[in-house]
Design a protein around this motif. Structure first.
Motif, mmCIF file in Angstrom:
data_model
loop_
_atom_site.group_PDB
_atom_site.id
_atom_site.type_symbol
_atom_site.label_atom_id
_atom_site.label_comp_id
_atom_site.label_asym_id
_atom_site.label_seq_id
_atom_site.Cartn_x
_atom_site.Cartn_y
_atom_site.Cartn_z
ATOM 1 N N UNK A 45 0.814 -1.036 -0.187
ATOM 2 C CA UNK A 45 0.034 -0.097 0.044
ATOM 3 C C UNK A 45 1.000 1.145 -0.039
ATOM 4 N N UNK A 46 0.381 2.222 -0.702
ATOM 5 C CA UNK A 46 1.063 3.470 -0.756
ATOM 6 C C UNK A 46 0.729 4.393 0.563
ATOM 7 N N UNK A 47 1.477 4.390 1.606
ATOM 8 C CA UNK A 47 0.951 5.121 2.614
ATOM 9 C C UNK A 47 1.919 6.420 2.867
ATOM 10 N N UNK A 48 3.041 6.709 1.821
ATOM 11 C CA UNK A 48 3.731 7.750 1.992
ATOM 12 C C UNK A 48 3.083 9.304 2.434
ATOM 13 N N UNK A 49 3.552 9.812 3.418
ATOM 14 C CA UNK A 49 3.205 11.138 3.954
ATOM 15 C C UNK A 49 1.531 11.098 4.514
ATOM 16 N N UNK A 50 1.007 9.896 4.884
ATOM 17 C CA UNK A 50 -0.263 9.906 5.265
ATOM 18 C C UNK A 50 -0.157 9.339 6.618
ATOM 19 N N UNK A 51 -1.335 9.529 7.436
ATOM 20 C CA UNK A 51 -1.640 9.100 8.563
ATOM 21 C C UNK A 51 -2.550 7.930 8.434
ATOM 22 N N UNK A 52 -2.268 6.671 8.879
ATOM 23 C CA UNK A 52 -2.896 5.376 8.621
ATOM 24 C C UNK A 52 -3.335 4.459 9.675
ATOM 25 N N UNK A 53 -4.368 4.395 9.931
ATOM 26 C CA UNK A 53 -5.000 3.326 10.824
ATOM 27 C C UNK A 53 -4.951 1.957 10.416
ATOM 28 N N UNK A 54 -4.194 1.186 11.018
ATOM 29 C CA UNK A 54 -4.217 -0.451 10.503
ATOM 30 C C UNK A 54 -4.975 -1.298 11.444
ATOM 31 N N UNK A 55 -6.259 -1.577 10.925
ATOM 32 C CA UNK A 55 -7.062 -2.305 11.951
ATOM 33 C C UNK A 55 -7.552 -3.709 11.338
ATOM 34 N N UNK A 56 -7.023 -4.749 11.868
ATOM 35 C CA UNK A 56 -6.070 -4.943 13.147
ATOM 36 C C UNK A 56 -5.219 -5.939 12.812
ATOM 37 N N UNK A 57 -4.103 -6.004 13.516
ATOM 38 C CA UNK A 57 -3.215 -7.108 13.390
ATOM 39 C C UNK A 57 -3.611 -8.426 13.637
#
Length: 169
Positions: free
Chosen positions: A70-82
């Motif tokens: 995933x391209x998350x560069x420069x973003x705030x990301x919630x990863x839900x869930x481990x």
């Protein structure tokens, strides 16, 4: 390198709500990364309820396993869930704990190379009843080891109890 906030706690402890509030306080248009695989109808209903928790401010990405793609560069990301994320590896790798640990560790290391702010949600499942099946015990061990690894790499770690955040790191 990514900045990571690790949020863990029991079921219905307020992890997702807190993580989403935290993300919105840090960025007006955060990313929500959903790792769930829909296993049955009841679980599908749970996912639908979670989807309704987010409005148009959110970019939603669904990825069952390969988070680093995933391209998350420069973003705030919630990863839900481990927990759901490693469940997908655990099932696909036929309950091989070592193979899961290796695959998850590689994926985490790749993900952390991005310049992003990650808010990673996990469950503390080892605090409940002892699993009564071999696969349940293996999964509890796997979850605990992955959580330890994430907490060690995190800039901040939060344990949720009854909707309240306890800052542990």
């Amino acid at each position: 390198m990514a900045k990571m906030t690790f949020i863990t706690g029991g079921a219905r402890s307020g992890k997702s709500r807190y993580a989403q509030q935290l993300a919105l306080s840090r960025n007006r248009n955060p990313v929500y990364v959903a790792t769930a695989r829909i296993w049955d109808a009841e679980f599908g209903q749970r996912v639908d309820r979670h989807r309704k928790d987010r409005d148009e401010r959110w970019t939603v990405l669904e990825e069952e396993k390969w988070l680093s793609r995933l391209s998350l560069e420069g973003r705030v990301a919630v990863i839900d869930c481990v927990t759901l994320w490693i469940t997908n590896f655990f099932a696909d790798l036929k309950y091989d704990v070592e193979a899961c640990l290796e695959a998850c560790d590689r994926e985490i290391e790749s993900l952390l190379r991005q310049d992003a702010e990650l808010i990673v949600i996990s469950n503390e499942i080892g605090m409940g009843l002892h699993a009564d099946t071999e696969s349940g015990r293996k999964f509890t061990d796997l979850q605990g080891w992955i959580n330890q690894s994430l907490a060690a790499k995190a800039d901040e770690a939060i344990f949720m109890v009854s909707g309240l955040p306890l800052h542990v790191k």
